[in-house]
Scaffold this active site. Structure first.
Site, short mmCIF file in Angstrom:
data_model
loop_
_atom_site.label_atom_id
_atom_site.label_comp_id
_atom_site.label_asym_id
_atom_site.label_seq_id
_atom_site.Cartn_x
_atom_site.Cartn_y
_atom_site.Cartn_z
N ARG A 1 11.96 -2.32 10.66
CA ARG A 1 10.95 -1.94 11.65
C ARG A 1 10.59 -2.87 12.75
O ARG A 1 10.71 -3.99 12.38
CB ARG A 1 9.59 -1.63 10.92
N ARG B 1 -9.01 1.03 9.52
CA ARG B 1 -8.78 -0.25 9.86
C ARG B 1 -9.76 -0.79 10.76
O ARG B 1 -9.62 -2.18 10.75
CB ARG B 1 -7.41 -0.29 10.65
N ARG C 1 11.85 -6.25 4.31
CA ARG C 1 11.59 -4.78 4.29
C ARG C 1 12.53 -4.05 5.14
O ARG C 1 13.00 -4.25 6.30
CB ARG C 1 10.22 -4.32 4.80
N LYS D 1 0.75 -1.23 0.02
CA LYS D 1 -0.01 0.00 0.14
C LYS D 1 0.94 1.40 -0.12
O LYS D 1 0.77 2.22 -0.86
CB LYS D 1 -0.98 0.24 1.13
N ARG E 1 0.01 -9.30 13.44
CA ARG E 1 -0.42 -8.01 12.60
C ARG E 1 -1.48 -8.71 11.57
O ARG E 1 -2.49 -8.37 11.36
CB ARG E 1 0.54 -7.40 12.05
P1 AP5 Z 1 4.90 -1.49 1.81
O1 AP5 Z 1 4.63 -0.55 0.52
O2 AP5 Z 1 5.88 -1.06 2.66
O3 AP5 Z 1 3.68 -2.19 2.23
P2 AP5 Z 1 2.52 -1.81 3.21
O4 AP5 Z 1 1.14 -2.32 2.58
O5 AP5 Z 1 2.62 -0.18 3.15
O6 AP5 Z 1 2.76 -2.22 4.72
P3 AP5 Z 1 2.87 -1.92 6.15
O7 AP5 Z 1 3.54 -2.86 6.83
O8 AP5 Z 1 3.61 -0.27 6.04
O9 AP5 Z 1 1.36 -1.83 6.46
P4 AP5 Z 1 0.72 -1.79 7.83
O10 AP5 Z 1 -0.74 -1.68 7.30
O11 AP5 Z 1 0.99 -3.16 8.47
O12 AP5 Z 1 1.66 -0.73 8.59
P5 AP5 Z 1 1.12 0.61 8.88
O13 AP5 Z 1 2.49 1.48 9.08
O14 AP5 Z 1 -0.06 1.43 8.32
O15 AP5 Z 1 5.68 -2.93 1.15
C1 AP5 Z 1 6.17 -3.73 1.97
C2 AP5 Z 1 7.62 -4.25 1.47
O16 AP5 Z 1 7.45 -5.01 0.16
C3 AP5 Z 1 8.54 -3.35 1.20
O17 AP5 Z 1 9.91 -3.82 1.29
C4 AP5 Z 1 8.56 -3.05 -0.22
O18 AP5 Z 1 9.91 -2.40 -0.98
C5 AP5 Z 1 8.17 -4.60 -0.68
N1 AP5 Z 1 7.03 -4.21 -1.78
C6 AP5 Z 1 6.06 -3.51 -2.13
N2 AP5 Z 1 5.25 -3.60 -3.28
C7 AP5 Z 1 6.04 -4.88 -3.82
C8 AP5 Z 1 6.09 -5.75 -5.16
N3 AP5 Z 1 5.03 -5.11 -5.98
N4 AP5 Z 1 6.95 -6.71 -5.25
C9 AP5 Z 1 7.77 -6.88 -4.45
N5 AP5 Z 1 8.14 -6.28 -3.16
C10 AP5 Z 1 7.26 -5.23 -2.98
O19 AP5 Z 1 0.88 0.46 10.71
C11 AP5 Z 1 1.86 0.22 11.51
C12 AP5 Z 1 1.19 -0.05 13.01
O20 AP5 Z 1 0.76 1.08 13.22
C13 AP5 Z 1 -0.01 -0.85 13.07
O21 AP5 Z 1 0.21 -2.30 13.45
C14 AP5 Z 1 -0.90 -0.49 14.21
O22 AP5 Z 1 -0.24 -0.52 15.48
C15 AP5 Z 1 -0.52 1.14 13.99
N6 AP5 Z 1 -1.40 1.88 12.93
C16 AP5 Z 1 -1.32 2.42 11.84
N7 AP5 Z 1 -2.70 2.76 11.32
C17 AP5 Z 1 -3.69 2.56 12.12
C18 AP5 Z 1 -4.97 2.64 12.35
N8 AP5 Z 1 -5.59 3.39 11.32
N9 AP5 Z 1 -5.70 2.37 13.68
C19 AP5 Z 1 -5.01 1.76 14.50
N10 AP5 Z 1 -3.59 1.54 14.50
C20 AP5 Z 1 -2.92 1.88 13.51
#
Ligand code: AP5
Length: 214
Positions: free
Chosen positions: A160, A88, A127, A13, A171
């Site tokens: 991370r 979420r 990552r 994403k 997660r």
């Molecule tokens: P990446 O693009 O980083 O993936 P992502 O979907 O953004 O993954 P996240 O882990 O950031 O999502 P998340 O929803 O768990 O975390 P968030 O930060 O929102 O890609 C991942 C990897 O794959 C990278 O290395 C990239 O280079 C590679 N890649 C990408 N595309 C590729 C492809 N096509 N082919 C090959 N490789 C590829 O949340 C973190 C924490 O914050 C949560 O656990 C929670 O505690 C808190 N939080 C955040 N938002 C909320 C909310 N709304 N409510 C409550 N808690 C929240």
């Protein structure tokens, strides 16, 4: 253009939102990025959020809803935004509908990214991120030119704290129980597009631009 990017952790994403944000010149609003910055700076928000994030749980709804309410009031969101990682939970989605309703501006499209668990774990485990400029790499799929050093700003790349195996598992469970039901919520509103998240980032990006009609 007001978009939501939904999908499990590691599906890509953030990678796709970054690209589309540059193309449309609208901000990528990521609750994860905002929370991580707060944790890094040890602000009261960061101190409250850290234990939830480190254990793979969601930060309480009222906290993240408050963050988004304030962020969407900023002037750069006037012409649109990409919400990455919000909403979420059902209460977050309902709060967002109420917030946008006040401005008489709904969501144009919700993109739900899909990928197998094995591939999600591979993406998350490899990552590496730059804490200075938020650039994201992958040791196998998108390596930095010099190991552990950001190509853009030269910062030291980190893994991370929530990308450890046990936290990844947690997660993914949290996603299944709390976020998956939102697919139905947005499907019922007729704004959902399903995006196959497999393949390289370029291939996925073409699916994204097709879905938003640009
Ligand atoms: P990446 O693009 O980083 O993936 P992502 O979907 O953004 O993954 P996240 O882990 O950031 O999502 P998340 O929803 O768990 O975390 P968030 O930060 O929102 O890609 C991942 C990897 O794959 C990278 O290395 C990239 O280079 C590679 N890649 C990408 N595309 C590729 C492809 N096509 N082919 C090959 N490789 C590829 O949340 C973190 C924490 O914050 C949560 O656990 C929670 O505690 C808190 N939080 C955040 N938002 C909320 C909310 N709304 N409510 C409550 N808690 C929240």
């Amino acid at each position: 253009m007001r978009l939501i990017f939904l999908g499990p952790p590691g599906v890509g994403k953030g990678t796709q939102a970054q690209r589309l944000s540059a193309k449309f010149r609208i901000p990528k609003v990521s609750t994860g990025d905002i929370l991580r910055e707060a944790v890094q700076k040890k602000t009261p928000l960061g101190l409250e959020a850290q234990s939830f994030m480190d254990s793979g749980k969601l930060v309480p709804d009222d906290v993240v809803i408050g963050i988004i309410r304030e962020r969407l009031k900023e002037s750069d969101c006037k012409d649109g935004f990409i919400l990455d990682g919000f909403p979420r939970t059902a209460p977050q989605a309902q709060a967002l509908t109420a917030m946008l309703g006040q401005n008489q501006s709904g969501i144009d499209r919700v993109l739900n990214f899909e990928l197998s668990d094995d591939e999600l774990i591979r993406r998350l485990s490899g990552r590496r991120s730059c804490p200075n400029c938020q650039a994201v790499y992958h040791v196998e799929f998108n390596p930095a030119k010099k190991p552990d050093q950001c190509d853009g700003c030269g910062g030291k790349l980190i893994q991370r704290s929530d990308d450890q195996p046990e936290t990844i598992r947690r997660r993914l469970e949290v996603y299944q129980s709390q976020t998956l039901p939102l697919i139905r919520f947005y499907e019922d509103q007729g704004v959902l597009s399903r995006i196959d998240g497999s393949g390289n980032p370029e291939v996925v990006y073409r699916r994204v631009t097709d879905a938003v009609g640009k």
